[in-house]
Scaffold this motif. Structure first.
Motif, PDB file in Angstrom:
ATOM      1  N   GLN A 131      22.535 -23.937 -42.890  1.00 24.97           N
ATOM      2  CA  GLN A 131      23.265 -24.657 -43.928  1.00 24.97           C
ATOM      3  C   GLN A 131      24.761 -24.669 -43.641  1.00 24.97           C
ATOM      4  O   GLN A 131      25.446 -25.674 -43.858  1.00 24.97           O
ATOM      5  CB  GLN A 131      23.007 -24.034 -45.291  1.00 24.97           C
ATOM      6  CG  GLN A 131      23.534 -24.861 -46.461  1.00 24.97           C
ATOM      7  CD  GLN A 131      22.838 -26.205 -46.560  1.00 24.97           C
ATOM      8  OE1 GLN A 131      21.625 -26.286 -46.727  1.00 24.97           O
ATOM      9  NE2 GLN A 131      23.589 -27.282 -46.429  1.00 24.97           N
ATOM     10  N   VAL A 167      18.583 -14.916 -51.847  1.00 26.07           N
ATOM     11  CA  VAL A 167      18.860 -16.265 -51.364  1.00 26.07           C
ATOM     12  C   VAL A 167      17.553 -16.964 -51.012  1.00 26.07           C
ATOM     13  O   VAL A 167      16.637 -16.346 -50.445  1.00 26.07           O
ATOM     14  CB  VAL A 167      19.772 -16.229 -50.117  1.00 26.07           C
ATOM     15  CG1 VAL A 167      20.099 -17.645 -49.642  1.00 26.07           C
ATOM     16  CG2 VAL A 167      21.052 -15.465 -50.419  1.00 26.07           C
ATOM     17  N   ASP A 168      17.478 -18.225 -51.317  1.00 30.81           N
ATOM     18  CA  ASP A 168      16.310 -19.022 -50.950  1.00 30.81           C
ATOM     19  C   ASP A 168      16.397 -19.341 -49.455  1.00 30.81           C
ATOM     20  O   ASP A 168      16.832 -20.411 -49.048  1.00 30.81           O
ATOM     21  CB  ASP A 168      16.276 -20.313 -51.773  1.00 30.81           C
ATOM     22  CG  ASP A 168      15.021 -21.142 -51.498  1.00 30.81           C
ATOM     23  OD1 ASP A 168      14.067 -20.596 -50.890  1.00 30.81           O
ATOM     24  OD2 ASP A 168      14.998 -22.327 -51.867  1.00 30.81           O
ATOM     25  N   ILE A 219      19.529 -17.871 -55.055  1.00 31.09           N
ATOM     26  CA  ILE A 219      20.765 -18.579 -54.728  1.00 31.09           C
ATOM     27  C   ILE A 219      20.474 -19.634 -53.670  1.00 31.09           C
ATOM     28  O   ILE A 219      19.793 -19.361 -52.672  1.00 31.09           O
ATOM     29  CB  ILE A 219      21.817 -17.596 -54.189  1.00 31.09           C
ATOM     30  CG1 ILE A 219      22.043 -16.460 -55.192  1.00 31.09           C
ATOM     31  CG2 ILE A 219      23.132 -18.303 -53.873  1.00 31.09           C
ATOM     32  CD1 ILE A 219      22.715 -15.252 -54.571  1.00 31.09           C
ATOM     33  N   ASP A 220      20.997 -20.819 -53.868  1.00 31.63           N
ATOM     34  CA  ASP A 220      20.849 -21.886 -52.884  1.00 31.63           C
ATOM     35  C   ASP A 220      21.801 -21.630 -51.713  1.00 31.63           C
ATOM     36  O   ASP A 220      22.922 -21.146 -51.910  1.00 31.63           O
ATOM     37  CB  ASP A 220      21.165 -23.235 -53.528  1.00 31.63           C
ATOM     38  CG  ASP A 220      20.847 -24.393 -52.604  1.00 31.63           C
ATOM     39  OD1 ASP A 220      21.737 -24.778 -51.813  1.00 31.63           O
ATOM     40  OD2 ASP A 220      19.721 -24.907 -52.657  1.00 31.63           O
ATOM     41  N   THR A 221      21.364 -21.951 -50.509  1.00 32.02           N
ATOM     42  CA  THR A 221      22.218 -21.714 -49.340  1.00 32.02           C
ATOM     43  C   THR A 221      23.524 -22.509 -49.416  1.00 32.02           C
ATOM     44  O   THR A 221      24.540 -22.086 -48.853  1.00 32.02           O
ATOM     45  CB  THR A 221      21.480 -22.051 -48.033  1.00 32.02           C
ATOM     46  OG1 THR A 221      20.939 -23.375 -48.118  1.00 32.02           O
ATOM     47  CG2 THR A 221      20.352 -21.056 -47.770  1.00 32.02           C
ATOM     48  N   ASN A 222      23.520 -23.629 -50.125  1.00 31.68           N
ATOM     49  CA  ASN A 222      24.758 -24.392 -50.305  1.00 31.68           C
ATOM     50  C   ASN A 222      25.780 -23.609 -51.103  1.00 31.68           C
ATOM     51  O   ASN A 222      26.991 -23.749 -50.890  1.00 31.68           O
ATOM     52  CB  ASN A 222      24.469 -25.726 -51.003  1.00 31.68           C
ATOM     53  CG  ASN A 222      24.485 -26.889 -50.031  1.00 31.68           C
ATOM     54  OD1 ASN A 222      25.411 -27.020 -49.231  1.00 31.68           O
ATOM     55  ND2 ASN A 222      23.471 -27.715 -50.091  1.00 31.68           N
ATOM     56  N   GLU A 223      25.299 -22.793 -52.030  1.00 30.10           N
ATOM     57  CA  GLU A 223      26.206 -21.977 -52.834  1.00 30.10           C
ATOM     58  C   GLU A 223      26.841 -20.878 -51.992  1.00 30.10           C
ATOM     59  O   GLU A 223      27.999 -20.506 -52.210  1.00 30.10           O
ATOM     60  CB  GLU A 223      25.447 -21.412 -54.036  1.00 30.10           C
ATOM     61  CG  GLU A 223      25.012 -22.504 -55.003  1.00 30.10           C
ATOM     62  CD  GLU A 223      24.008 -22.041 -56.048  1.00 30.10           C
ATOM     63  OE1 GLU A 223      24.146 -22.460 -57.211  1.00 30.10           O
ATOM     64  OE2 GLU A 223      23.081 -21.290 -55.686  1.00 30.10           O
ATOM     65  N   ARG A 231      17.342 -17.007 -60.999  1.00 35.00           N
ATOM     66  CA  ARG A 231      16.857 -17.834 -59.892  1.00 35.00           C
ATOM     67  C   ARG A 231      17.460 -17.345 -58.599  1.00 35.00           C
ATOM     68  O   ARG A 231      18.435 -16.585 -58.590  1.00 35.00           O
ATOM     69  CB  ARG A 231      17.214 -19.308 -60.111  1.00 35.00           C
ATOM     70  CG  ARG A 231      18.715 -19.611 -60.085  1.00 35.00           C
ATOM     71  CD  ARG A 231      18.973 -21.109 -60.052  1.00 35.00           C
ATOM     72  NE  ARG A 231      20.384 -21.444 -60.143  1.00 35.00           N
ATOM     73  CZ  ARG A 231      21.234 -21.463 -59.118  1.00 35.00           C
ATOM     74  NH1 ARG A 231      20.813 -21.137 -57.899  1.00 35.00           N
ATOM     75  NH2 ARG A 231      22.500 -21.804 -59.286  1.00 35.00           N
TER      76      ARG A 231
END
Length: 248
Positions: free
Chosen positions: A24, A184-185, A213-217, A211
């Motif tokens: 990412q 992290v997802d 954490i999205d890698t974009n975050e 939830r």
């Protein structure tokens, strides 16, 4: 300065760039116009990366091989920013840890970063250009979890190593910080293990934001810490964990 910064033309070295957070990061810096220099152990993920993003310079190298890694980085030329993301997590209960597994964790998660920073920062110092470093730590450095003692030990070691980097490289206008993600997802969280399943359940139970954490975050935070927007943040670990650390 507004809350905008472009990495266009900047040369960004990312380890473990073939999957998960690293992939990412490669995508985000690529999309921002940076010159992305990616390392990953897996030749297949490197080949896929080169196919999807032909402008990215991607090399398959095992970061535990100091000489091969050094040659790869030297071949890139100038580096402005470093992200030490490559890591391994092998779940083993304390009483079953082997020397090989312990050594593997430290060789990849900690020691490789020394070689990478030495090699890339040498050029920063010689050019007088300064630079920034972000090392990826983990929520695992904040407490023990069953089966992940070696991973956690390497991540807390990385945080102290980062402080040393900030101290010794700071006079050369080179900053070093850590990012400490929670759940992290990403592939590491998908390891099939009862220890991992229980750890994920405990993290989500303690998080105030329920939830992964999205890698974009993660990429948002890494890019901030590499940029001049964080010019006086040095030697710190910035947690991004959905409120895990705040919940006692």
């Amino acid at each position: 300065m507004s809350l905008n910064y472009s990495f266009k033309g900047k040369r960004v070295l990312i380890t473990g760039g073939g999957q998960g957070i690293g992939r990412q990061l490669v995508q985000r810096f690529h999309d921002d116009g940076a010159v992305v220099l990616a390392l990953d152990k897996n030749p297949e993920t490197i080949a896929q990366l080169q196919k999807e993003l032909p402008k990215v310079t991607a090399v398959a190298v095992d970061v535990t091989d100091w000489e091969a890694t050094k040659k790869a980085i030297e071949s890139f030329g100038a580096v402005d920013h470093i992200v030490n993301n490559a890591a391994v997590l092998i779940m083993q209960p304390l009483m079953e840890i082997t020397k090989d597994v312990a050594s593997t964790h430290f060789d990849i998660n900690v020691l490789a970063s020394i070689n990478i920073v030495q090699t890339a920062a040498k050029g920063m110092i010689e050019r007088g250009s300064g630079g920034t470093i972000v090392n990826i730590s983990s929520i695992g450095a904040r407490g023990a979890a069953e089966g992940s003692s070696m991973y956690a030990a390497t991540k807390i070691a990385m945080e102290m190593l980062t402080k040393s980097m900030s101290l010794e490289l700071g006079p050369h206008n080179i900053r070093a910080n850590c990012v400490g993600p929670g759940l992290v997802d990403a592939p590491l969280a998908r390891i099939k293990s009862p220890h991992m399943t229980r750890a994920i359940e405990k993290v989500l139970a303690r998080n105030s934001i329920k939830r992964a954490i999205d890698t974009n975050e993660i990429a948002d935070l890494v890019m901030f810490l590499l940029s001049p927007l964080s010019a006086m943040i040095n030697g710190e670990t910035v947690m991004i964990d959905g409120g895990f650390s705040a919940n006692y």
